[in-house]
Design a protein around this motif. Structure first.
Motif, PDB file in Angstrom:
ATOM      1  N   GLU A 324      45.130  69.954  19.881  1.00 32.85           N
ATOM      2  CA  GLU A 324      44.028  69.745  18.942  1.00 32.85           C
ATOM      3  C   GLU A 324      43.730  68.243  18.888  1.00 32.85           C
ATOM      4  OE1 GLU A 324      41.210  71.445  16.287  1.00 32.85           O
ATOM      5  OE2 GLU A 324      42.645  72.336  17.685  1.00 32.85           O
ATOM      6  N   GLN A 326      43.190  65.701  17.143  1.00 28.51           N
ATOM      7  CA  GLN A 326      43.225  65.053  15.839  1.00 28.51           C
ATOM      8  C   GLN A 326      43.151  63.526  15.951  1.00 28.51           C
ATOM      9  OE1 GLN A 326      42.894  66.453  13.094  1.00 28.51           O
ATOM     10  NE2 GLN A 326      43.637  68.552  13.225  1.00 28.51           N
ATOM     11  N   GLU A 330      40.355  60.971  14.291  1.00 25.83           N
ATOM     12  CA  GLU A 330      40.718  59.872  13.394  1.00 25.83           C
ATOM     13  C   GLU A 330      40.158  58.553  13.898  1.00 25.83           C
ATOM     14  OE1 GLU A 330      42.810  56.431  12.003  1.00 25.83           O
ATOM     15  OE2 GLU A 330      43.036  57.261  14.022  1.00 25.83           O
TER      16      GLU A 330
END
Length: 411
Positions: A324, A326, A330
């Motif tokens: 994933e 992420q 961010e």
């Protein structure tokens, strides 16, 4: 003394230009070599598939069906595999239809007009016009004309080639699909990862160059980044073809059915990546204008662009690992936060456009990682913060000055 000083200055300028040109040539040479190696790795699996399909189709036509000259079967197999990545089943159907039309037209005209040079011209003309009138694809038109030519030219020396030609089309196309789906199916995720690498590397590298150009106020370096990013058609086309080919493999090959879900990220990311490239092009173009107009460049502005580049790299690695994304998300939001800081410190007109494009590109990257567009826009707004009026750009107390630009919109 003035002449000597001027000569030294010109020499220094020429030396710098020559050094820059030589460095660019060295970089281009390395990039070309690596690009060629990458293309070889990309085509390696397809080349092995085509070789296996050609050999098997030859054996089937020659040994099993007794064709003494099994030329058309290997040609059909290779044509099916190599000519239409992602559309091999459709290509096989078009191949067979084209052969059938060519055989019918060729035999009909030979029966009426016999064989010869002018008859060959008539056959090709009729085959092309009839298939175009029927609304056939380009592949069917070409195959019908080529088959008609073979029928007319080979009929005097080779008897009864119509049926073997038609059978060979079935054999070659069928063997090609068998190799693709059963015998040697490629790993669709690996194919897409290799295809996506050039496009994502291109975007990240040119964003890095733009950020560095802004820091140094180097207009030429920033322009070079813009020129290279604009030349992205090959990278995007390769990615699109790889996605279609991988989806086809995942559908046709039972051994790859479990990979269908893994292809979702890339299949849905292709359009946002394309938009991110176009919006990054606008960002870099405005950066060039910003430098030319000697507008202020707050320190967080190039930092924001650096974060966009890092987000692209992280997305590439996380997609390749099947994770994933992420970290990529961010970093995209951090780019927006830095853009908000830069806007608050004060920017000019082109600077405000650069900030807006940072936001838009970040939104594109978030969508590419699988976030819905509306949610991506909300996250971008929250990360940018309440920066409606940059410092030092507000109106005069009497209200006569120009209005400050509002926070850059998304999109």
């Amino acid at each position: 003394m003035r002449r000597v000083g001027l000569g030294e200055t010109l020499t220094d300028i020429d030396s710098a230009r020559i050094a820059d040109a030589m460095e660019e040539l060295r970089h281009r040479g390395k990039a070309t070599f690596h690009d060629r190696l990458h293309r070889v790795r990309m085509a390696g699996g397809l080349a092995v598939q085509a070789g296996l399909a050609a050999a098997l189709s030859y054996l089937v036509s020659h040994r099993l069906l007794g064709n003494p000259q099994p030329v058309f079967a290997p040609i059909s197999a290779v044509g099916t595999l190599a000519a239409s990545v992602g559309q091999r089943f459709r290509r096989t159907v078009e191949l067979i239809l084209g052969v059938a039309i060519g055989v019918a037209i060729g035999d009909g005209i030979i029966y009426v007009l016999d064989t010869g040079a002018w008859q060959l011209g008539v056959v090709v003309t009729v085959a092309i016009l009839s298939t175009i009138f029927a609304g056939a694809s380009v592949a069917i038109v070409i195959q019908a004309a080529a088959t008609a030519v073979l029928i007319v030219t080979l009929s005097p020396s080779t008897q009864n080639i119509e049926i073997p030609r038609f059978v060979d089309a079935f054999v070659g196309g069928g063997v090609a699909l068998l190799v693709t789906a059963i015998l040697l199916p490629l790993n669709p995720r690996r194919v897409i990862n290799r295809a996506a690498r050039p496009a994502l590397d291109l975007l990240a590298t040119q964003l890095d160059m733009a950020a560095d150009g802004l820091r140094r106020r180097d207009r030429n370096a920033t322009q070079r980044a813009l020129d290279r990013l604009r030349d992205n058609k090959q990278e995007l086309a390769t990615l699109g073809e790889a996605i279609e080919g991988a989806k086809e493999t995942a559908i046709l090959s039972p051994a790859r059915w479990h990979r269908r879900d893994e292809l979702t990220h890339y299949a849905e990311a292709a359009d946002p990546i394309d938009r991110a490239m176009r919006n990054s092009g606008t960002l870099i173009r405005r950066s060039v204008t910003l430098i030319e107009d000697e507008e202020p460049i707050p320190e967080p502005m190039p930092e924001a662009i650096d974060h966009l580049a890092e987000s692209v790299r992280l997305m590439k690695h996380e997609f390749a690992a099947g994770e994933e994304p992420q970290k990529a998300r961010e970093r995209s939001l951090r780019a927006v936060s830095e853009a908000g800081r830069a806007y608050a410190q004060g920017v000019g007109f082109s600077g405000s456009v650069v900030i807006a494009q940072v936001r838009t590109t970040a939104s594109d990257l978030l969508v590419a990682t699988g976030i819905e567009q509306e949610e991506a826009n909300r996250l971008v707004r929250n990360s940018f913060g309440d920066q409606e009026t940059p410092q030092g750009t507000g109106p005069e107390p009497d209200g006569g000055g120009p209005k400050a630009p509002v926070a850059p919109p998304i999109g």
